[in-house]
Design a protein around this motif. Sequence first.
Motif, short mmCIF file in Angstrom:
data_model
loop_
_atom_site.label_atom_id
_atom_site.label_comp_id
_atom_site.label_asym_id
_atom_site.label_seq_id
_atom_site.Cartn_x
_atom_site.Cartn_y
_atom_site.Cartn_z
N UNK A 150 85.00 45.00 -12.23
CA UNK A 150 84.09 45.87 -12.97
C UNK A 150 82.72 45.19 -12.91
N UNK A 151 81.95 45.53 -11.88
CA UNK A 151 80.72 44.80 -11.54
C UNK A 151 79.52 45.72 -11.64
N UNK A 152 78.43 45.19 -12.18
CA UNK A 152 77.18 45.96 -12.29
C UNK A 152 75.99 45.04 -12.22
N UNK A 153 74.83 45.61 -11.85
CA UNK A 153 73.59 44.84 -11.75
C UNK A 153 72.42 45.73 -12.12
N UNK A 154 71.34 45.08 -12.59
CA UNK A 154 70.14 45.81 -13.04
C UNK A 154 68.91 44.94 -12.77
N UNK A 155 67.82 45.59 -12.34
CA UNK A 155 66.56 44.90 -12.06
C UNK A 155 65.57 45.21 -13.17
N UNK A 156 64.94 44.16 -13.70
CA UNK A 156 63.99 44.34 -14.80
C UNK A 156 62.78 43.45 -14.56
N UNK A 157 61.56 44.01 -14.73
CA UNK A 157 61.26 45.43 -14.96
C UNK A 157 61.39 46.21 -13.66
N UNK A 158 61.37 47.53 -13.75
CA UNK A 158 61.45 48.34 -12.54
C UNK A 158 60.15 48.26 -11.74
N UNK A 159 59.02 48.11 -12.45
CA UNK A 159 57.72 48.03 -11.77
C UNK A 159 56.98 46.78 -12.25
N UNK A 165 63.58 40.21 -12.53
CA UNK A 165 64.81 39.53 -12.94
C UNK A 165 66.00 40.44 -12.68
N UNK A 166 66.99 39.90 -11.97
CA UNK A 166 68.23 40.64 -11.69
C UNK A 166 69.30 40.19 -12.68
N UNK A 167 69.80 41.15 -13.48
CA UNK A 167 70.88 40.88 -14.43
C UNK A 167 72.20 41.32 -13.79
N UNK A 168 73.12 40.37 -13.59
CA UNK A 168 74.40 40.62 -12.93
C UNK A 168 75.50 40.52 -13.98
N UNK A 227 54.11 49.10 -3.32
CA UNK A 227 55.18 48.67 -2.41
C UNK A 227 56.53 48.99 -3.06
N UNK A 228 57.34 49.79 -2.38
CA UNK A 228 58.70 50.11 -2.86
C UNK A 228 59.69 49.22 -2.12
N UNK A 229 60.61 48.60 -2.85
CA UNK A 229 61.58 47.68 -2.24
C UNK A 229 62.94 47.83 -2.90
N UNK A 230 63.93 47.18 -2.31
CA UNK A 230 65.29 47.14 -2.85
C UNK A 230 65.83 45.72 -2.81
N UNK A 231 66.54 45.35 -3.85
CA UNK A 231 67.28 44.09 -3.90
C UNK A 231 68.77 44.44 -3.86
N UNK A 291 84.82 45.55 -3.81
CA UNK A 291 83.72 45.94 -4.68
C UNK A 291 82.51 46.28 -3.82
N UNK A 292 81.98 47.50 -3.90
CA UNK A 292 80.82 47.86 -3.07
C UNK A 292 79.56 47.17 -3.56
N UNK A 293 78.61 46.92 -2.66
CA UNK A 293 77.34 46.31 -3.09
C UNK A 293 76.53 47.28 -3.94
N UNK A 294 75.58 46.72 -4.70
CA UNK A 294 74.72 47.51 -5.58
C UNK A 294 73.28 47.34 -5.11
N UNK A 295 72.56 48.46 -4.94
CA UNK A 295 71.15 48.44 -4.54
C UNK A 295 70.28 48.62 -5.78
N UNK A 296 69.36 47.68 -6.00
CA UNK A 296 68.47 47.71 -7.15
C UNK A 296 67.07 48.09 -6.66
#
Length: 438
Positions: A111-120, A130-133, A191-195, A209-214
Amino acid sequence: MTTSAHLDASPTSVLPGEEARIPLEIRNSGNVVEAYGFEVLGPAARWSVVEPASLSLYPDTAGQVELVVRPPRDATVPPGELTYGVRVLPQEQPQHQTVPEGVLHIRPYADFGAELSPRMGTGRGGATFQAAIDNRGNYPVSVALSGKDAGELLKFKLPTGATVVDPGRAAFVKVPVKPKRLLWRGTPVTHVFQVHAVPAAGPEGAPEVPPVALDGTLLQRPVISPGLLRALIALVVLVGVLAGLWFGLLRPVVRSAAKEAVKEPVKAAEKKAEDAKRLAEEAKKNGGGGGSGGGGNGGQGPNASPSPSVSVKPGEGPGPQPQANLFASRLTASAPAGGTDSATYKVPDDKVLRLTDLVLENPQGDTGTVTISVGGKPLLAPALENFREQDFHWASAILAGPKQEITVTITCRTVGRPPSGPVPTRCSTAALFSGTLE
């Protein structure tokens, strides 16, 4: 022994969050009617029961009950082999109790999740995200991070190795993002990017577990902003005006005043020189007394001219310019679910607060809204679920006048659940604002 019990010897596989039923056979070899109770032993006892809870058997007969195993879908239930036992308790002849044993195979789940903060993020030379895993599974997850943008105009300073997140825990990884080239002037560039957060394979039997795009955005500001360019032009114009005033008006006036100031002393010196010359000629004509007369007037020769002096009174001149004081303050507000709470800072009398930076914190992952107001007027009202930590920076400061209030108001919808520690009962947010107090 008048009582015997038998469990299936093969390991029983069960996935946390699901149920497994294991038959338990009991035989009464005695000559009296016997009633039996049951007690589950081992770590599985807290989430296992026997159904039915009691059983009565006539002499030389057998019966069957079921051990119902329901491991919770929780990080505290690790995968692997787990030994358990069931104590069979005869009521009439308790000395004949028996404890059959079995093995449970707890299966792994992810049960895996990730979030990028801030978005901009914004900045001239880049910004730090900051990537919260979060790992809500029951085994450790190893996660590798990589960044990419469509135009390949950005640089990502990510950890070279994988980040290991223990079950039921969260890890926070800083993601510095910088443009490869500086933007010296002009309009800001987006600039738009993905982590990409890519988890490694788990233990045997674990699901893939599939990868997560932030998704993230970097707003690159120019090094020379329009406001700074206008200020430089105004400064050059001001220097030119001051130079024109000096050479056109002030310098001639100063020269004229200086000439007038020394005019009278020069005339007096010239008159004394003429008098000394006349006396010397008269002494020369009279003879003998010339030396004496010359010597008596030696201190008043033509070179003895007074020089004017300029005096400056102490304490006069321009006073020092007032310097603004750096200022920072932190406001914290908390409220129960469905409630509201506020925290306020009041600007002192005869002071003006120039607000240039603001950092909002949502450490628990609450949902709701947080409103920042200045002088009773709302400034920002972001949703709590959109960030864990978010910062704002203003090139043109926001002013708060004397006695005006800066207010942080939290409206709690749902209290978050942090990865560790006790479960909170109230939403909690904080705001750190800084600038200058003048």
